[in-house]
Design an enzyme around this catalytic site. Structure first.
Site, PDB file in Angstrom:
ATOM      1  N   LYS A   3      68.124  65.817 -12.787  1.00 12.14           N
ATOM      2  CA  LYS A   3      69.347  65.023 -13.017  1.00 12.14           C
ATOM      3  C   LYS A   3      69.766  65.089 -14.480  1.00 12.14           C
ATOM      4  CE  LYS A   3      69.150  60.349 -13.550  1.00 12.14           C
ATOM      5  NZ  LYS A   3      69.818  59.967 -14.812  1.00 12.14           N
ATOM      6  N   ASN A   4      68.808  64.863 -15.368  1.00  7.94           N
ATOM      7  CA  ASN A   4      69.160  64.759 -16.785  1.00  7.94           C
ATOM      8  C   ASN A   4      69.467  66.101 -17.432  1.00  7.94           C
ATOM      9  OD1 ASN A   4      68.909  62.047 -16.567  1.00  7.94           O
ATOM     10  ND2 ASN A   4      67.039  61.855 -17.773  1.00  7.94           N
ATOM     11  N   CYS A  61      73.490  47.972 -19.687  1.00 11.20           N
ATOM     12  CA  CYS A  61      72.996  48.151 -18.319  1.00 11.20           C
ATOM     13  C   CYS A  61      71.705  47.375 -18.179  1.00 11.20           C
ATOM     14  CB  CYS A  61      72.806  49.622 -17.989  1.00 11.20           C
ATOM     15  SG  CYS A  61      71.457  50.358 -18.895  1.00 11.20           S
ATOM     16  N   ARG A  71      70.855  57.439  -7.200  1.00 14.49           N
ATOM     17  CA  ARG A  71      71.346  58.026  -8.456  1.00 14.49           C
ATOM     18  C   ARG A  71      70.409  59.129  -8.937  1.00 14.49           C
ATOM     19  NH1 ARG A  71      71.653  54.357 -13.049  1.00 14.49           N
ATOM     20  NH2 ARG A  71      72.307  56.344 -13.887  1.00 14.49           N
ATOM     21  N   ARG A 118      76.256  55.809 -17.365  1.00 13.35           N
ATOM     22  CA  ARG A 118      76.346  55.847 -18.827  1.00 13.35           C
ATOM     23  C   ARG A 118      76.438  57.260 -19.378  1.00 13.35           C
ATOM     24  NH1 ARG A 118      75.564  52.239 -22.172  1.00 13.35           N
ATOM     25  NH2 ARG A 118      74.667  53.840 -23.512  1.00 13.35           N
ATOM     26  N   ARG A 121      71.933  49.579 -24.876  1.00  8.78           N
ATOM     27  CA  ARG A 121      72.283  51.001 -24.911  1.00  8.78           C
ATOM     28  C   ARG A 121      73.608  51.302 -25.623  1.00  8.78           C
ATOM     29  NH1 ARG A 121      70.349  53.761 -19.367  1.00  8.78           N
ATOM     30  NH2 ARG A 121      70.146  55.548 -20.741  1.00  8.78           N
ATOM     31  N   ASP A 142      61.019  57.026 -18.617  1.00  3.63           N
ATOM     32  CA  ASP A 142      61.462  57.127 -17.221  1.00  3.63           C
ATOM     33  C   ASP A 142      60.299  57.135 -16.222  1.00  3.63           C
ATOM     34  OD1 ASP A 142      64.074  57.089 -17.995  1.00  3.63           O
ATOM     35  OD2 ASP A 142      64.468  59.211 -17.666  1.00  3.63           O
ATOM     36  N   ILE A 182      61.114  52.383 -26.003  1.00  6.19           N
ATOM     37  CA  ILE A 182      62.456  53.003 -26.030  1.00  6.19           C
ATOM     38  C   ILE A 182      63.557  51.999 -25.648  1.00  6.19           C
ATOM     39  CG2 ILE A 182      63.907  54.904 -25.186  1.00  6.19           C
ATOM     40  CD1 ILE A 182      61.549  56.061 -26.616  1.00  6.19           C
TER      41      ILE A 182
HETATM   42  C1  UD1 Z   1      68.361  59.619 -21.793  1.00  7.77           C
HETATM   43  C2  UD1 Z   1      68.109  59.819 -20.326  1.00  7.77           C
HETATM   44  C3  UD1 Z   1      67.358  58.620 -19.747  1.00  7.77           C
HETATM   45  C4  UD1 Z   1      66.091  58.343 -20.559  1.00  7.77           C
HETATM   46  C5  UD1 Z   1      66.409  58.255 -22.044  1.00  7.77           C
HETATM   47  C6  UD1 Z   1      65.160  58.161 -22.902  1.00  7.77           C
HETATM   48  C7  UD1 Z   1      69.952  61.198 -19.629  1.00  7.77           C
HETATM   49  C8  UD1 Z   1      71.228  61.303 -18.867  1.00  7.77           C
HETATM   50  N1  UD1 Z   1      69.384  59.992 -19.648  1.00  7.77           N
HETATM   51  O1  UD1 Z   1      69.204  58.477 -21.922  1.00  7.77           O
HETATM   52  O2  UD1 Z   1      67.011  58.922 -18.393  1.00  7.77           O
HETATM   53  O3  UD1 Z   1      65.526  57.129 -20.141  1.00  7.77           O
HETATM   54  O4  UD1 Z   1      67.136  59.420 -22.482  1.00  7.77           O
HETATM   55  O5  UD1 Z   1      64.312  59.239 -22.661  1.00  7.77           O
HETATM   56  O6  UD1 Z   1      69.457  62.168 -20.161  1.00  7.77           O
HETATM   57  N2  UD1 Z   1      70.359  54.426 -28.994  1.00  7.77           N
HETATM   58  C9  UD1 Z   1      71.089  53.772 -29.957  1.00  7.77           C
HETATM   59  N3  UD1 Z   1      72.350  54.238 -30.232  1.00  7.77           N
HETATM   60  C10 UD1 Z   1      72.891  55.326 -29.599  1.00  7.77           C
HETATM   61  C11 UD1 Z   1      72.126  55.989 -28.614  1.00  7.77           C
HETATM   62  C12 UD1 Z   1      70.851  55.518 -28.335  1.00  7.77           C
HETATM   63  O7  UD1 Z   1      70.646  52.801 -30.541  1.00  7.77           O
HETATM   64  O8  UD1 Z   1      74.017  55.697 -29.907  1.00  7.77           O
HETATM   65  C13 UD1 Z   1      68.994  53.944 -28.649  1.00  7.77           C
HETATM   66  C14 UD1 Z   1      68.877  53.474 -27.200  1.00  7.77           C
HETATM   67  O9  UD1 Z   1      69.302  52.148 -27.032  1.00  7.77           O
HETATM   68  C15 UD1 Z   1      67.378  53.649 -26.962  1.00  7.77           C
HETATM   69  C16 UD1 Z   1      67.044  54.902 -27.797  1.00  7.77           C
HETATM   70  O10 UD1 Z   1      68.116  55.043 -28.721  1.00  7.77           O
HETATM   71  O11 UD1 Z   1      66.677  52.549 -27.495  1.00  7.77           O
HETATM   72  C17 UD1 Z   1      66.902  56.170 -27.014  1.00  7.77           C
HETATM   73  O12 UD1 Z   1      67.940  56.274 -26.070  1.00  7.77           O
HETATM   74  P1  UD1 Z   1      68.592  57.667 -25.678  1.00  7.77           P
HETATM   75  O13 UD1 Z   1      67.626  58.781 -25.933  1.00  7.77           O
HETATM   76  O14 UD1 Z   1      69.922  57.765 -26.325  1.00  7.77           O
HETATM   77  O15 UD1 Z   1      68.807  57.503 -24.137  1.00  7.77           O
HETATM   78  P2  UD1 Z   1      69.940  58.200 -23.310  1.00  7.77           P
HETATM   79  O16 UD1 Z   1      70.279  59.491 -23.964  1.00  7.77           O
HETATM   80  O17 UD1 Z   1      71.030  57.231 -23.014  1.00  7.77           O
END
Ligand code: UD1
Length: 419
Positions: free
Chosen positions: A22-23, A117, A398, A93, A122, A306, A328
């Site tokens: 998926k990712n 969420c 999902r 998202r 996030r 995850d 995380i």
């Molecule tokens: C992706 C994965 C999700 C997985 C996550 C962590 C996809 C589609 N989803 O989500 O399944 O659980 O990585 O491995 O690939 N953060 C900020 N600001 C930002 C972006 C992130 O503060 O602009 C923080 C988030 O709140 C979190 C951390 O960074 O605490 C890591 O999140 P992130 O790696 O961005 O997760 P996603 O990319 O949304």
């Protein structure tokens, strides 16, 4: 609304084919915006998040055909509406991944802010700041992100925190920027490597994917291509736990052990025998009760967030006490009260779950809350005595392709029924 009904207590045995990731599939679908022609994707998983992405791309003017052999042709090369609507974005998202490609190709983009969420707030600040470093002008108004640029220009980006989708967004945008972009503190997930492999076959010039420094030399245009999406390591890990939690023996086909070492070593620590070759992984629990294992989530190559909820389920029935620490997402513990309703002895202390393993769980009526929390409830239901029902199954759809069909093939007593 559908619910799952599980009669637990049967050891799972057999072989299951793991779907495409998926990712990896989601960013690759959004990368189709960058191309001047169609992408043909194989091994794309049948998931509601993939359908949502296709709906979003269609709403913006893209087209797709799903062939009978499951290959997906997607043409999003001439968008007519440069906007991601709230109604679609709010359900997924990862829709924020449309921003970088749209801005790079069309020099403007409007996309709804995804919002919070169940697993945490996030934010998307890292995405926006990195795009601004490339020369984007960004404002947020009425719940929408407005981004414009005269021309994206390559830059040095230093992420203050590792983010998977922010890394993907910026590297997609940088493929069509003028000059060279270097991304420092980049996420190193295998799904990023898969996206980069696809972008390279579209004509992008990228090096360093899979490390913390990625370099992108901008090119003037990208073409269509064919790409096979990599296998889903989280789906694979979830089925390995289904074997471990029921004391069974499970072989995964279309699974890559190389990207699952953190998960595999924890399962070995829990007492499972694990063998693998290039394409398959076999877990044999030999009827034993698992041993409790401590887990701390962190960015790849460390233990994935995850898989945290699924290990909570495993530790619930394991021999001994364990600590599971989530670093995380601040609120990724929605499964704890539900597992407790089945008799699990779980206590939340800050961002750590202390788990005292019990010999068995009992079936209960449960509510799915988010994707991976729901998976942990299914796993617990498979191991529990009696009947477990899980409502709001759409969370599972999902990220898990035909989960009840695959589990049935492994011997589980599980049905999807309509309320
Ligand atoms: C992706 C994965 C999700 C997985 C996550 C962590 C996809 C589609 N989803 O989500 O399944 O659980 O990585 O491995 O690939 N953060 C900020 N600001 C930002 C972006 C992130 O503060 O602009 C923080 C988030 O709140 C979190 C951390 O960074 O605490 C890591 O999140 P992130 O790696 O961005 O997760 P996603 O990319 O949304």
């Amino acid at each position: 609304m559908y619910k799952l009904v599980i009669k637990g207590g049967t050891p799972l045995n057999g072989t299951v084919k793991i779907a495409g990731s998926k990712n990896a599939a989601l960013p690759i679908l959004f990368a189709s915006i960058l191309a001047d022609g169609p992408l043909t994707l194989t091994n794309t998983p049948h998931l509601s998040d993939v359908s949502t992405t296709l709906r979003l791309l269609m709403d913006m003017g893209g087209e797709f055909i799903l062939e009978s052999d499951n290959s997906l042709h997607i043409n999003a090369s001439k968008l007519t509406k440069l906007m991601g609507e709230y109604d679609l974005v709010k359900t997924m998202r990862a829709s924020i991944l449309a921003l970088g490609p749209m801005l790079a190709k069309y020099k403007e983009a409007k996309i709804s802010l995804p919002g919070g969420c169940a697993i945490g707030t996030r934010p998307v600040n890292l995405h926006l700041k990195a795009l601004e470093s490339l020369g984007a002008k960004i404002t947020v108004e009425g719940g929408y992100i407005y981004a414009t640029t005269d021309q994206l220009i390559g830059a040095d980006i230093h992420f203050e925190q590792v983010s998977v989708t922010a890394t993907e967004n910026i590297l997609m945008a940088a493929t069509l920027a003028q000059g060279t972009t270097t991304v420092h503190n980049a996420a190193q997930e295998p799904e990023i490597v898969d996206l980069v492999n696809c972008l390279i076959s579209m004509g992008a010039k990228i090096s360093g994917a899979g490390t913390s420094v990625i370099t992108i030399q901008g090119v003037s245009n990208l073409s269509g291509t064919s790409h096979s999406v990599c296998p889903d390591r989280i789906e694979a890990g979830t089925y390995l736990i289904a074997g471990a939690i029921t004391g069974g023996k499970i072989t995964l086909k279309n699974a890559r052990h190389q990207s699952m070492q953190a998960i595999i070593s924890k399962l070995q620590e829990a007492g499972a025998t694990i063998d693998y070759d290039d394409q398959s992984i076999t877990l044999d629990m030999k009827g034993k009760r698992p041993k409790a294992v401590n887990v701390k989530t962190s960015a790849y190559p460390n233990f994935p967030t995850d898989m945290q909820a699924q290990f909570c389920a495993l530790n619930s029935i394991a021999d001994g006490q364990s600590a599971i620490t989530e670093t995380i997402f601040e609120n990724r513990f929605m499964h704890i009260p539900e597992l407790s309703r089945m008799g699990a002895k779980l206590t939340l202390e800050g961002n750590t779950v202390i788990c005292k393993g019990v010999k068995s769980l009992t079936g209960a009526n449960l509510m799915a809350t988010d994707l991976r929390a729901s998976a942990s409830l299914v796993l617990a239901g498979l191991a529990a005595t009696g009947i477990t029902t899980i409502e709001r199954v759409y969370h599972l759809d999902r990220g898990y392709e035909t989960i009840e069909e695959k589990l049935k093939l492994l011997g589980a007593q599980i049905e999807r029924i309509q309320d």
